[in-house]
Scaffold this active site. Structure first.
Site, PDB file in Angstrom:
ATOM      1  N   LYS A  75       1.224  -1.311  -0.515  1.00 44.92           N
ATOM      2  CA  LYS A  75      -0.071   0.390  -0.023  1.00 44.92           C
ATOM      3  C   LYS A  75       0.557   0.928   0.245  1.00 44.92           C
ATOM      4  O   LYS A  75       1.859   1.077   1.026  1.00 44.92           O
ATOM      5  CB  LYS A  75      -0.748   0.202   1.722  1.00 44.92           C
ATOM      6  CG  LYS A  75      -1.987   1.232   1.228  1.00 44.92           C
ATOM      7  CD  LYS A  75      -2.578   0.849   2.716  1.00 44.92           C
ATOM      8  CE  LYS A  75      -3.623   2.298   2.617  1.00 44.92           C
ATOM      9  NZ  LYS A  75      -4.301   2.056   3.868  1.00 44.92           N
ATOM     10  N   SER A  86      -8.997   1.484   3.207  1.00 45.65           N
ATOM     11  CA  SER A  86      -8.178   1.505   2.456  1.00 45.65           C
ATOM     12  C   SER A  86      -7.462   1.271   1.730  1.00 45.65           C
ATOM     13  O   SER A  86      -7.129   1.783   1.029  1.00 45.65           O
ATOM     14  CB  SER A  86      -8.135   3.490   2.216  1.00 45.65           C
ATOM     15  OG  SER A  86      -6.833   3.102   3.639  1.00 45.65           O
ATOM     16  N   SER A 144      -8.983  -0.725   7.612  1.00 45.40           N
ATOM     17  CA  SER A 144      -8.448  -0.733   5.954  1.00 45.40           C
ATOM     18  C   SER A 144      -7.882  -1.964   5.504  1.00 45.40           C
ATOM     19  O   SER A 144      -7.370  -1.738   4.141  1.00 45.40           O
ATOM     20  CB  SER A 144      -7.102   0.368   6.076  1.00 45.40           C
ATOM     21  OG  SER A 144      -8.458   1.819   6.143  1.00 45.40           O
TER      22      SER A 144
END
Length: 610
Positions: free
Chosen positions: A212, A288, A312
């Site tokens: 990420k 996310s 997330s």
């Protein structure tokens, strides 16, 4: 604002709360007062919130109608604040585990993890069942490399081709914010040479792993999903978790897409595109850590790293049909991770199987760097998943009102999965009451908002206009929380840790659906301006908060699909430092469901023999 002041609640002492199944403690449902905002509406709301006089009043009213004043700002409670959810290590005497020496290298830990896994056959597909599907595992990659059937270089070439093809689809997938084909090929060439010499570093050697874009992976910039954050915080080296995977020989394939600043659970980014759900590319993947979930679900990587500040990792994993694993706060070093929400955010793992999540966990967990404060280093135990029988006498706490507060298809699917799990392994469900769940969500929101606002405060005057409209609204709301509200939220954190400690005296884990709904459609406005959908967002996030706010380990496992073919996950939340027990339970759950897993509509079989 005195005329608008709302009286706050007075919380009774934790020891007076009835946590039994017949408790009269009221279950408070989410009741979000905010429209779904994108496009022109989002721009206008941002303008209002940023107006000096009107904005202050609007933010005050937003907090009031969404019950922040009642349950937090003006509340009275006796508990002291708990600012960081660091748990003193307690040896839980878990069943069927192996202690790992703290001085073992990442590669040595990976080897020990592999020894804890059952021996996999050359092909574990049930060929008698035409619909049977499974993703290639880390062990599959290693076996193929060692046998010479394929090389890391060939896999890297296929990977790059697949990523390029994914951007040309009618609905582009937007896996990455940044990847470098030349660097991927360089790493793959070095790995291929190691295999040719008969000297791979570990089972992870040559395996593609993504990160990420909230985690430093040199030489890529770390953007946090923005167009500017890397300018004020340059990446100067690998995060600790990245360095450990690099030392195992993994191919670090790039920085995955994410919701800007991790602002909402949808995962859509107006700057870098929407990482679409592989099971239906017209729908969200969840956020996310959206890009990390999608890249695993679509078969490009067996595992990826995300950061879990409010579900997330687990939310996109569930919505995209993969494993999502978040360890105990402090188990994985946070050095090299954007400090957006330092007491609730932590590195987590998304993987196609529980086994692969375990192998990556083995590589990145362990002794914290000396510059990070901690209590005595916790011992590391690995679960012995190679036993023919699962661990006995597991008790799973279930809060019925909370468990059932989801859409009907999710409720039925997770209820059936839980019943099957208990019947198969002779485990027991313990009915409990966990009071004030919705209040814990509000306290977490105040905490993550205050920390994010503080982290960005030096830069917003210059760069606010470069944010997407959705992130801009979120940052405006975050900035409305004051020090009194932050302290009250930390007092509630301590309160809820005491409540959960009482629950864990009755059971080994807490079980819930992972999300309250399956993936919803991506709006056109979201693609251009970003989108805020607090109502659906609350439905998605409602089961996530204890893992972050209280620093508890948690894992989501795919257990089925709704009528539209969208994935549904079940979540297990554990005691601090109980990762081995969580993995045993998740492994058992996966074993009951894996033959029913379905192939996504978007899938790249980069290890297939051709």
């Amino acid at each position: 604002m005195g005329l608008l002041r709302e009286e706050g609640v007075v919380y009774k002492p934790v020891e007076e709360l009835d946590l039994g199944p017949d408790s009269n403690e009221l279950y408070i449902e989410a009741n979000i007062k905010a429209p779904r905002m994108g496009g022109f509406l989002a721009k206008n709301v941002a303008w209002i919130l940023e107006s000096r006089l009107v904005g202050t009043l609007a933010l005050y009213i937003l907090k009031r109608v969404n019950r922040i004043h009642k349950f937090i700002s003006n509340a009275t409670l006796e508990e002291p604040p708990m600012f960081v959810p660091l748990h003193p290590f307690v040896d839980l005497n878990e069943q069927r585990v192996m202690e790992i020496h703290s001085d073992a290298s990442p590669a040595e830990k990976v080897q020990q993890a592999m020894e804890c896994l059952p021996l996999a056959p050359e092909s574990s597909l049930d060929t008698s069942k035409p619909s049977c599907f499974r993703r290639w595992t880390i062990a599959d990659y290693s076996r193929a490399y060692r046998s010479g059937e394929i090389t890391p270089l060939k896999v890297a070439e296929r990977f790059i081709d697949a990523v390029r093809e994914s951007t040309r689809r009618p609905l582009p997938m937007f896996f990455f914010i940044n990847y470098d084909a030349e660097d991927i090929l360089r790493q793959a060439t070095e790995s291929t040479l190691r295999y040719e010499r008969g000297a791979p570093i570990s089972v992870l050697d040559g395996v593609p792993i993504a990160f990420k874009d909230e985690i430093d992976c040199y030489p890529y910039p770390t953007t946090g999903g923005t167009k500017w954050l890397h300018k004020v915080r340059p990446c100067t080296g690998d995060a600790c978790c990245v360095a450990r995977l690099r030392s195992c020989g993994a191919i670090l394939v790039g920085k995955t897409n994410m919701h800007e600043l991790g602002a909402t659970p949808s995962g859509t980014n107006p700057h870098y595109g929407a990482p679409r759900n592989p099971y239906d590319p017209s729908r969200i993947s969840g956020g996310s850590s959206s890009g990390s979930a999608v890249i695993v679900s679509a078969g490009l990587c067996p595992a990826a790293l995300g950061v879990d500040g409010g579900g997330s990792v687990r939310m996109p994993a569930s919505l995209s049909g993969v494993i999502g694993f978040k360890p105990t706060f402090g188990r994985i070093p946070q050095s090299g991770v954007l400090p957006l929400n330092w007491t609730v955010g932590m590195v987590g793992i998304l993987a196609g199987t529980l086994e692969d999540a375990f192998v990556v966990y083995a590589a990145i967990s362990g002794q914290l760097p000396s510059d990070e404060s901690t209590t005595l280093p916790p011992k590391i135990y690995f679960p012995l998943l190679n036993s023919t029988n699962s661990i006995p006498n597991i008790k799973l706490a279930r809060y019925g009102a909370w468990f059932n507060d989801c859409n009907e298809e999710v409720r039925l699917c997770c209820s059936d999965a839980l019943q099957s799990l208990c019947e198969r392994y002779n485990w027991k469900t313990v009915e409990v009451t966990i009071p004030e769940i919705e209040i814990m969500r509000m306290a977490h929101y105040v905490t993550i908002g205050s920390e994010c606002s503080t982290s960005l405060s030096s830069y917003l005057e210059k760069y606010r206009s470069e944010l997407g409209w959705d992130a801009r609204i979120v940052v405006d709301i975050y900035g409305a929380f004051d020090s009194k509200e932050y302290i009250k939220a930390q007092k509630l954190r301590y309160r809820h840790m005491q409540i959960h400690n009482r629950i864990f005296s009755k059971a080994d884990v807490i079980v819930t659906p992972t999300t309250g709904m399956t993936a919803y459609p991506i709006s056109k406005a979201a693609l251009k301006t970003g989108e805020l959908d607090y109502v659906n967002g609350a439905n998605i996030i409602q089961y996530q908060i204890a893992g972050n706010f209280l620093g508890l380990p948690a894992v989501t496992v795919p257990v089925g699909y709704d009528k539209a073919g969208l994935p549904i996950g079940i979540q297990f939340i554990g005691k601090p430092w109980s990762e081995p027990t969580l993995m045993h339970i998740a492994f058992a759950m996966q074993a009951l469901c894996i033959t029913d897993y379905r192939k996504p509509l978007v899938f790249y079989d980069i290890l297939e023999k051709k």
